[in-house]
Scaffold this active site. Structure first.
Site, short mmCIF file in Angstrom:
data_model
loop_
_atom_site.label_atom_id
_atom_site.label_comp_id
_atom_site.label_asym_id
_atom_site.label_seq_id
_atom_site.Cartn_x
_atom_site.Cartn_y
_atom_site.Cartn_z
N TRP A 187 0.85 -1.16 -0.04
CA TRP A 187 0.13 0.03 0.19
C TRP A 187 0.99 1.24 0.05
O TRP A 187 1.83 1.32 0.81
CB TRP A 187 -1.09 0.26 1.28
CG TRP A 187 -1.55 1.33 1.19
CD1 TRP A 187 -2.64 1.82 0.26
CD2 TRP A 187 -1.43 2.31 2.29
NE1 TRP A 187 -3.19 3.07 0.70
CE2 TRP A 187 -2.43 3.32 1.74
CE3 TRP A 187 -0.72 2.54 3.42
CZ2 TRP A 187 -2.53 4.67 2.56
CZ3 TRP A 187 -0.68 3.60 4.01
CH2 TRP A 187 -1.55 4.77 3.84
N GLU A 228 -2.44 -2.68 -3.67
CA GLU A 228 -3.69 -2.27 -2.71
C GLU A 228 -4.09 -0.85 -3.26
O GLU A 228 -3.27 -0.01 -3.31
CB GLU A 228 -3.49 -2.28 -1.33
CG GLU A 228 -4.65 -1.62 -0.38
CD GLU A 228 -4.65 -1.81 1.27
OE1 GLU A 228 -5.36 -1.41 1.75
OE2 GLU A 228 -3.28 -2.21 1.59
N LYS A 230 -6.63 2.75 -3.62
CA LYS A 230 -7.26 3.35 -2.77
C LYS A 230 -7.86 4.75 -3.42
O LYS A 230 -7.64 5.18 -4.41
CB LYS A 230 -6.29 4.10 -1.65
CG LYS A 230 -7.39 4.79 -0.55
CD LYS A 230 -6.04 5.03 0.76
CE LYS A 230 -6.98 5.49 1.86
NZ LYS A 230 -6.15 5.88 3.12
N ASP A 261 -9.46 -3.09 0.00
CA ASP A 261 -9.96 -2.71 1.09
C ASP A 261 -11.19 -2.12 1.30
O ASP A 261 -11.55 -1.28 0.69
CB ASP A 261 -8.94 -1.66 1.82
CG ASP A 261 -9.22 -1.11 3.26
OD1 ASP A 261 -10.06 -0.85 3.62
OD2 ASP A 261 -8.10 -1.62 3.89
N HIS A 264 -11.57 1.65 1.28
CA HIS A 264 -10.88 2.48 0.51
C HIS A 264 -11.62 2.92 -1.07
O HIS A 264 -11.22 3.36 -1.72
CB HIS A 264 -9.69 1.56 -0.09
CG HIS A 264 -8.49 1.93 0.85
ND1 HIS A 264 -7.29 1.19 0.50
CD2 HIS A 264 -8.57 1.89 2.20
CE1 HIS A 264 -6.41 1.29 1.54
NE2 HIS A 264 -7.07 1.73 2.59
N HIS A 288 -8.93 -6.54 2.69
CA HIS A 288 -8.82 -5.88 4.04
C HIS A 288 -10.21 -5.60 4.40
O HIS A 288 -10.43 -4.63 4.25
CB HIS A 288 -7.78 -4.57 3.96
CG HIS A 288 -6.32 -4.96 4.13
ND1 HIS A 288 -5.58 -4.07 4.00
CD2 HIS A 288 -5.79 -5.97 4.12
CE1 HIS A 288 -4.35 -4.68 4.22
NE2 HIS A 288 -4.36 -5.91 4.06
N ASP A 296 -12.63 6.88 4.99
CA ASP A 296 -11.62 5.57 5.21
C ASP A 296 -11.15 5.65 6.84
O ASP A 296 -10.15 6.19 6.85
CB ASP A 296 -10.48 5.48 4.33
CG ASP A 296 -9.85 4.41 4.72
OD1 ASP A 296 -10.28 3.24 5.20
OD2 ASP A 296 -8.45 4.52 4.29
N ASP A 298 -11.32 3.38 8.96
CA ASP A 298 -10.88 1.91 9.80
C ASP A 298 -11.35 1.61 11.09
O ASP A 298 -10.68 1.25 11.97
CB ASP A 298 -9.21 2.06 9.82
CG ASP A 298 -8.64 1.95 8.34
OD1 ASP A 298 -9.06 0.97 7.57
OD2 ASP A 298 -7.91 2.86 8.06
N ASP A 328 -7.95 -4.87 8.94
CA ASP A 328 -7.41 -3.65 8.81
C ASP A 328 -8.22 -2.61 9.46
O ASP A 328 -9.21 -1.93 9.02
CB ASP A 328 -7.18 -3.11 7.50
CG ASP A 328 -6.15 -1.84 7.39
OD1 ASP A 328 -5.95 -1.46 8.48
OD2 ASP A 328 -5.81 -1.65 6.18
#
Length: 429
Positions: A187, A228, A230, A261, A264, A288, A296, A298, A328
């Protein structure tokens, strides 16, 4: 009747209900027991790492909260992880970032080596845990302007290329030591807060940098490279170099794994809808599993509709052997061990629910065009006694049933984690 007896009785009744739909519960539990979630190390210390740069977090990352008991060194983090694993049924993996090595003095990112992770390899072997890995392209002075592998300065770019190259060698050594592939996820947070005048050149530099990093071939039995994507992040709201389209094309053209993710993408986008499309063109996927709230952010994984749909897509598409599931999230406003337990147990509950679906019946109804029965069965399935099966699974796995795990985390907090704050205060006197 004892609690154990009640759990078993509820399980037997639940089995009968699932069997009425043609679902073999034991087969579902057997499949679930073979699925390993890659638990992320960075929940335990707020993504600080062990390079001696406490408080240096940045480059698109932020952790909020000041709950006591953060792990301050590898031994504390490993102890916390052992407690978390004891609360989660099944055997699971650990996902390490490069900044979590054990460094005797300053070692810059481009000079890290397998020796700095030997302690993790030894611990993982003792715990029967397999490792995954990630280069750390953030929280560093050479990433302070928001660019690393896409940097216009060739010297800075080479520094990060050397870091990525070193991380691949470390991941391969980990995979060799544990006799199964260590997934190494790239990432790269490069991007701009405001609208760029040139979107093309940074992407050309990123692709060239990645190509240089991936020059050396490693056995797929040792390590698997993942990239990864985003949409945006803190400080890169207007432009992320490594967008979904960029990495989708890169993964297809270079035969790499793609990482999706859950936080993302735009809030209206769901990665569950991308899984079957992406797997038509890339060999494998890394997920993720996270929970974005408006952006984002998390958050700890909860039992949401999207989490359930993600797991349904994996099971319905027969992708269990092509999709690797990792977590994640990082939340410093609650007990960090409890966050691991909540998030991982929820991911497993959603997997179990998907495995307990009458998938073939649903798909046959769809092939026949009987959408009425398909909808009716999907809705009826939501009221099936999943909890009774889950409690039985936890009991047979030797982990706490229901909310009983919470008391164990409270005891650990009182006896271990809270003392870290006392020690820290004494050291500052």
């Amino acid at each position: 009747m004892t609690d154990a007896a009640n759990i078993h009785k509820a399980y037997e009744l639940a089995v009968e209900q699932y069997e009425s739909l043609g679902v073999n519960v034991q087969n579902a539990l057997n499949r679930l027991s073979r699925i390993a979630i890659s638990v992320h190390c960075w929940q335990g210390d707020d993504v600080v790492g062990f390079e001696g740069n406490e408080g240096a977090l940045g480059n698109g990352l932020a952790v909020t909260g000041n709950y006591p008991g953060r792990a301050r060194n590898p031994d504390e983090l490993r102890n916390d992880l052992e407690v978390a694993y004891s609360l989660i049924p099944g055997k699971h993996r650990l996902n390490l970032h490069a900044l979590y090595g054990e460094f005797d003095g300053f070692v810059d990112r481009d000079a890290i080596d397998i020796e700095h992770f030997q302690g993790w390899i030894d611990w993982a072997r003792s715990q029967d845990v397999n490792l995954d890995f990630n280069p750390s392209f953030f929280s560093h002075e050479k990433a302070s302007d928001g660019f690393t592998l896409a940097h216009a300065d060739s010297g800075i770019r080479q520094f990060w290329i050397d870091h990525g190259t070193a991380c691949r060698k470390i991941a391969a050594a980990m995979g060799k030591a544990q006799a199964n592939a260590c997934i190494n996820n790239f990432w790269v947070p490069d991007g701009l807060k405001d609208t760029p005048a040139n979107r093309k050149e940074p992407r050309e530099r990123l692709a060239a940098s990645l190509d240089e990093i991936f020059t050396e071939n490693f056995s797929a039995n040792q390590t698997l490279d993942t990239v990864e994507c985003k949409l945006f992040g803190i400080g890169s709201e207007s432009y992320v170099v490594g967008s979904h389209e960029f990495y989708m094309g890169y993964a297809i053209s270079r035969n790499k794994m793609l990482c999706l993710d859950a936080g993302h993408f735009h809030p209206s986008e769901m990665i569950s809808d991308k899984i079957s499309s992406v797997l038509m063109y890339v060999p494998q996927l890394l997920l993720h599993v996270s929970r974005g709230v408006r952006w984002d952010s998390d958050h700890v994984v909860t039992y949401t509709d999207e989490l359930q749909t993600i797991m349904q897509e994996i099971v319905r598409g027969e992708y269990l052997d092509r999709v690797h599931i990792g977590l994640d999230f990082f939340d410093a406003s609650i007990n960090r061990v409890a966050a691991w337990a909540i998030g991982t147990r929820n991911a497993l509950k959603a997997l179990l629910a998907a495995l307990l679906e009458p998938t073939e019946m649903l798909q046959q109804l769809e092939r026949e065009g009987d959408y009425t029965a398909r909808l009716a069965l999907i809705e009826e399935q939501k009221m099936m006694p999943l909890g009774a099966i889950w409690n039985h699974y936890c009991q047979t796995a030797g982990v706490p049933v229901g909310i009983d795990w919470l008391e164990k985390t409270r005891q650990y907090e009182a006896n271990v984690q809270s003392l870290r704050e006392v020690e820290l205060g004494a050291a500052n006197v």
